[in-house]
Scaffold this motif. Structure first.
Motif, PDB file in Angstrom:
ATOM      1  N   THR A  69      31.030-124.240  16.067  1.00 55.11           N
ATOM      2  CA  THR A  69      30.503-123.728  17.328  1.00 55.11           C
ATOM      3  C   THR A  69      30.046-124.921  18.165  1.00 55.11           C
ATOM      4  OG1 THR A  69      29.793-121.673  16.285  1.00 55.11           O
ATOM      5  CG2 THR A  69      28.745-122.249  18.382  1.00 55.11           C
ATOM      6  N   ASP A  70      30.413-124.909  19.444  1.00 57.55           N
ATOM      7  CA  ASP A  70      30.078-126.019  20.334  1.00 57.55           C
ATOM      8  C   ASP A  70      28.777-125.825  21.086  1.00 57.55           C
ATOM      9  OD1 ASP A  70      32.571-127.487  19.912  1.00 57.55           O
ATOM     10  OD2 ASP A  70      33.504-125.829  21.023  1.00 57.55           O
ATOM     11  N   VAL A  71      28.475-124.582  21.436  1.00 56.08           N
ATOM     12  CA  VAL A  71      27.340-124.328  22.311  1.00 56.08           C
ATOM     13  C   VAL A  71      26.802-122.917  22.047  1.00 56.08           C
ATOM     14  CG1 VAL A  71      28.711-123.418  24.248  1.00 56.08           C
ATOM     15  CG2 VAL A  71      26.557-124.598  24.710  1.00 56.08           C
ATOM     16  N   LEU A  72      25.503-122.766  22.276  1.00 57.03           N
ATOM     17  CA  LEU A  72      24.864-121.459  22.202  1.00 57.03           C
ATOM     18  C   LEU A  72      24.637-120.963  23.620  1.00 57.03           C
ATOM     19  CD1 LEU A  72      22.178-122.323  19.512  1.00 57.03           C
ATOM     20  CD2 LEU A  72      24.382-121.189  19.153  1.00 57.03           C
ATOM     21  N   ALA A  73      24.867-119.689  23.844  1.00 56.74           N
ATOM     22  CA  ALA A  73      24.606-119.082  25.151  1.00 56.74           C
ATOM     23  C   ALA A  73      23.383-118.189  25.005  1.00 56.74           C
ATOM     24  CB  ALA A  73      25.811-118.283  25.618  1.00 56.74           C
ATOM     25  N   ALA A  74      22.327-118.519  25.720  1.00 57.62           N
ATOM     26  CA  ALA A  74      21.055-117.816  25.633  1.00 57.62           C
ATOM     27  C   ALA A  74      20.930-116.833  26.784  1.00 57.62           C
ATOM     28  CB  ALA A  74      19.912-118.822  25.679  1.00 57.62           C
ATOM     29  N   VAL A  75      20.591-115.587  26.453  1.00 60.27           N
ATOM     30  CA  VAL A  75      20.432-114.554  27.470  1.00 60.27           C
ATOM     31  C   VAL A  75      18.964-114.506  27.894  1.00 60.27           C
ATOM     32  CG1 VAL A  75      20.722-112.110  28.003  1.00 60.27           C
ATOM     33  CG2 VAL A  75      22.352-113.252  26.485  1.00 60.27           C
ATOM     34  N   GLU A  76      18.731-114.558  29.217  1.00 57.56           N
ATOM     35  CA  GLU A  76      17.376-114.527  29.769  1.00 57.56           C
ATOM     36  C   GLU A  76      16.675-113.239  29.356  1.00 57.56           C
ATOM     37  OE1 GLU A  76      15.121-115.169  34.017  1.00 57.56           O
ATOM     38  OE2 GLU A  76      17.215-115.641  33.886  1.00 57.56           O
ATOM     39  N   ALA A  77      15.460-113.278  28.971  1.00 57.11           N
ATOM     40  CA  ALA A  77      14.580-114.420  28.853  1.00 57.11           C
ATOM     41  C   ALA A  77      14.287-114.733  27.386  1.00 57.11           C
ATOM     42  CB  ALA A  77      13.273-114.169  29.594  1.00 57.11           C
ATOM     43  N   ARG A  78      14.109-113.716  26.550  1.00 57.28           N
ATOM     44  CA  ARG A  78      13.739-113.993  25.161  1.00 57.28           C
ATOM     45  C   ARG A  78      14.840-114.728  24.415  1.00 57.28           C
ATOM     46  NH1 ARG A  78      11.771-109.112  26.710  1.00 57.28           N
ATOM     47  NH2 ARG A  78      13.639-108.081  25.947  1.00 57.28           N
ATOM     48  N   GLY A  79      16.079-114.548  24.815  1.00 57.61           N
ATOM     49  CA  GLY A  79      17.164-115.310  24.210  1.00 57.61           C
ATOM     50  C   GLY A  79      17.011-116.801  24.407  1.00 57.61           C
ATOM     51  N   PHE A  80      16.346-117.208  25.507  1.00 54.65           N
ATOM     52  CA  PHE A  80      16.104-118.632  25.756  1.00 54.65           C
ATOM     53  C   PHE A  80      15.287-119.247  24.615  1.00 54.65           C
ATOM     54  CE2 PHE A  80      16.079-118.547  30.737  1.00 54.65           C
ATOM     55  CZ  PHE A  80      17.377-118.084  30.745  1.00 54.65           C
ATOM     56  N   LEU A  81      14.225-118.558  24.221  1.00 53.57           N
ATOM     57  CA  LEU A  81      13.356-119.067  23.156  1.00 53.57           C
ATOM     58  C   LEU A  81      14.120-119.203  21.845  1.00 53.57           C
ATOM     59  CD1 LEU A  81      10.281-116.783  23.876  1.00 53.57           C
ATOM     60  CD2 LEU A  81      10.507-119.190  24.461  1.00 53.57           C
ATOM     61  N   LEU A  82      14.861-118.172  21.523  1.00 51.86           N
ATOM     62  CA  LEU A  82      15.589-118.156  20.257  1.00 51.86           C
ATOM     63  C   LEU A  82      16.702-119.193  20.232  1.00 51.86           C
ATOM     64  CD1 LEU A  82      15.710-114.284  20.019  1.00 51.86           C
ATOM     65  CD2 LEU A  82      14.382-115.802  18.513  1.00 51.86           C
ATOM     66  N   ALA A  83      17.524-119.212  21.267  1.00 57.33           N
ATOM     67  CA  ALA A  83      18.662-120.141  21.288  1.00 57.33           C
ATOM     68  C   ALA A  83      18.198-121.593  21.350  1.00 57.33           C
ATOM     69  CB  ALA A  83      19.591-119.823  22.453  1.00 57.33           C
ATOM     70  N   ALA A  84      17.120-121.855  22.073  1.00 61.63           N
ATOM     71  CA  ALA A  84      16.620-123.231  22.145  1.00 61.63           C
ATOM     72  C   ALA A  84      16.200-123.724  20.764  1.00 61.63           C
ATOM     73  CB  ALA A  84      15.463-123.335  23.134  1.00 61.63           C
TER      74      ALA A  84
END
Length: 172
Positions: free
Chosen positions: A51-66
């Motif tokens: 996997t090259d990159v994670l795509a974070a869905v706003e907003a709680r996904g930002f915390l998890l993916a980061a």
């Protein structure tokens, strides 16, 4: 802390954001260092090698993916709500279990051919994650998986993601 105990920190809030909706609040989980670490380790384990990159869905996904991105030494693409980006590569409108919404992808952050995993907190009807997948694919990425903390099976979000690998830490 073990994963089961960590997932037990998720609170249920009835009638939010409107009557009849049972909202799953991950705030208590995020606030607990050991619980958060257990969930991040488990989510990181769902991301396929290559996997090259994670795509974070706003907003709680930002915390998890980061956090997963840091743990796996991967970049994170922020899939945003409208009006938050100075330059937009694409926009998708979609239905939620309690309304409608839109997501946008920033310009110049996804390269054609990249392999991406979408990360979010809850898979409900699947509309949000399906919209994120559509945005990534329109930008030339290949979505290789979806990783979420919780899946609400009664709302059948997997049907909106037919043919995609979906990893859920908790199915309720």
């Amino acid at each position: 802390m073990d994963l089961e105990r960590a997932l037990g920190l998720i609170a249920e809030v009835p009638d939010f954001p409107e009557p009849g909706v049972l909202f799953r609040d991950l705030s208590p989980l995020f606030a607990d260092a050991d619980g958060f670490a257990a969930v991040i380790d488990a989510l990181a384990a769902t991301v396929d090698p290559g996997t090259d990159v994670l795509a974070a869905v706003e907003a709680r996904g930002f915390l998890l993916a980061a956090a997963v991105g840091y743990a796996r030494a991967m970049g994170v693409v922020l899939v945003r709500k409208p009006g938050k980006l100075p330059s937009v590569a694409g926009r998708v409108d979609y239905a939620l279990e309690y309304g409608t919404a839109s997501l946008e992808l920033p310009s110049g952050v996804v390269r054609p051919g990249q392999r991406a995993v979408v990360v979010d907190d809850v898979l409900a009807t699947g509309g949000t994650v399906a919209a994120a997948c559509e945005l990534l694919e329109k930008a030339g990425a290949t979505v290789t998986g979806v990783s979420v903390v919780m899946e609400l099976a009664a709302l059948d979000g997997r049907s909106a993601l037919a043919g995609r690998k979906v990893s859920s830490l908790l199915v309720t």
